[in-house]
Design a protein around this motif. Structure first.
Motif, short mmCIF file in Angstrom:
data_model
loop_
_atom_site.label_atom_id
_atom_site.label_comp_id
_atom_site.label_asym_id
_atom_site.label_seq_id
_atom_site.Cartn_x
_atom_site.Cartn_y
_atom_site.Cartn_z
N ALA A 52 0.82 -1.21 0.00
CA ALA A 52 0.00 0.00 0.00
C ALA A 52 0.86 1.26 0.00
O ALA A 52 0.34 2.36 -0.12
CB ALA A 52 -0.93 0.00 1.21
N GLU A 77 -1.84 -2.31 -5.81
CA GLU A 77 -1.97 -1.31 -4.74
C GLU A 77 -3.40 -0.83 -4.70
O GLU A 77 -3.95 -0.40 -5.71
CB GLU A 77 -1.02 -0.14 -4.99
CG GLU A 77 -0.91 0.84 -3.83
CD GLU A 77 -2.07 1.81 -3.76
OE1 GLU A 77 -2.60 2.04 -2.65
OE2 GLU A 77 -2.47 2.32 -4.82
N THR A 82 -5.36 -3.53 -0.31
CA THR A 82 -4.31 -4.05 -1.21
C THR A 82 -4.16 -5.57 -1.12
O THR A 82 -4.08 -6.26 -2.14
CB THR A 82 -2.97 -3.37 -0.90
OG1 THR A 82 -3.09 -1.97 -1.21
CG2 THR A 82 -1.84 -3.97 -1.72
N GLY A 334 -0.56 -3.25 3.02
CA GLY A 334 -0.58 -4.36 2.06
C GLY A 334 -0.74 -5.72 2.68
O GLY A 334 -1.46 -6.58 2.15
#
Length: 377
Positions: A52, A77, A82, A334
């Motif tokens: 991210a 992303e 994400t 993420g």
């Protein structure tokens, strides 16, 4: 679409300063997922990088930590969403027959890089605590929701995290509603214990076709990814375009409905759910928006003990945020959705549950919902 399996998952503990660089964290989480699946990097067709806080060319750079094999490298992303967006890409790619096996790895070091919060504020948008505090105040006005209701969500998730070795927040003693309420106020009515902590981490999953699983001789319970739906916001009267970083609540409702339709399952089939509970008010909304109870019933059910330990037996309702949620497990960016997948696999394998659901929001705004099923070995 053919069936898609998730045969391995791994992660490292979330924390304010997770050990090592992004490369080291990737190596540890990726290796853990590969070991769990019983394969090595050379057997993969694709590496899907989920960060991210992207630093181009992060995906390729991190893939080299695990091997240099010529495989496809894809970078995803989508802010907080994400990790699940990367799983969505893996599900689509493997399900379509484009790849046989993919490693999805989420890693972020927001403490050492420009944070999403800085980007959001730099573009003139409201910071997330303020936005979700507005959600909370609106629900308190419309529904009579109390701070105790919000604290009840947070305390439940903090207590789940006590048994999660990967959680960023691990209380030594049982967390009470009173303790949550007495914590420092962040954005009224949200105290610090009702809000996710910033942090770093890495998590990974191995996604493959049934043919690949059979070829490698994978044994034990298998988990199939039955559906994945990615939804962006839609226009409605009074729609806010400036500063709306998370979109309307109806976005999650639509994503969940589509995921259930794709999978053939209903909310009553689900045993365990992981949601975007970055703030306690969110989980209250998602009990209703994802289809698990009627509008206005969430607070009453929660007060009776629903959505926590033993909820399925007592109420016929799934347990929510069983790894501590974003509130206590942490929210690196993420890796967050992949930590949900890691927990879902653990629940379906070790706790002998059958159906799990993952849900995340991404600022911008998007929502993802996914359904997982444990099938016979």
């Amino acid at each position: 679409m053919r069936d898609v399996y998730v045969i391995g998952a791994g992660m490292i503990p979330n924390g304010r300063y997770a050990p090592g660089s992004a490369a080291e964290m990737t190596r540890k989480a990726g290796k853990a997922a590969l070991d769990d699946a019983g394969i090595d990097f050379s057997q993969l067709d694709a590496y899907i990088s989920a960060s991210a806080h992207p630093l181009t060319p992060r995906g390729v750079y991190l893939a080299k930590e695990l091997g240099v094999t010529g495989l496809a490298v894809i970078h995803i992303e989508h802010a907080s969403a994400t990790g699940l967006a990367a799983m969505h890409e893996a599900w689509t790619a493997v399900g379509s027959g484009r790849y046989e096996a993919a490693l999805v790895v989420g890693v972020d070091c927001p403490e050492r890089e420009q944070s999403v919060l800085e980007v959001i504020q730099g573009e003139g948008h409201l910071p997330p605590p303020a936005m979700f505090a507005m959600w909370a105040n609106r629900r308190m006005h419309d529904r009579g929701t109390t701070m105790e209701d919000l604290a009840r969500v947070a305390a439940k998730n903090w207590n789940y995290a006590r048994s999660n070795p990967f959680a960023a927040r691990q209380a030594k003693e049982e967390v009470t509603i009173e303790k949550v309420l007495s914590a420092r106020m962040v954005a009224p009515p949200l105290t610090s214990m009702m809000c996710t902590p910033w942090g770093e981490g890495a998590a990974a999953a191995v996604v493959c076709s049934p043919e690949f699983a059979e070829k490698i001789g994978h044994t034990g319970p298998k988990v199939a990814m039955r559906s994945s739906h990615l939804e962006s916001e839609t226009y409605s009267p009074g729609h806010i375009f400036e500063g709306a970083i998370v979109g309307p609540p109806s976005m999650s409702q639509a994503a969940a409905a589509a995921a259930f339709e794709q999978s053939g399952f209903a909310p009553s089939d689900v045993d365990v759910v992981q949601v975007h509970d970055a703030f306690a008010i969110e989980e209250l909304f998602y009990y209703e928006l994802l289809g698990f109870c009627a509008e206005g019933d969430a607070e009453g059910l929660l007060a009776k003990g629903a959505f926590g330990p033993g909820s399925k037996a007592a109420f016929g309702l799934p347990e929510f945020s069983t790894h501590g949620g974003l509130i206590a497990s942490g929210h690196p960016g993420g890796p967050t959705g992949l930590a949900q997948v890691h927990e879902t696999l653990r629940q379906l394998r070790e706790e002998d549950r059958r159906i799990g659901m993952c849900h995340m929001l991404g600022s911008g705004s998007v929502a993802l919902a996914q359904i997982y099923e444990r099938i016979a070995a």
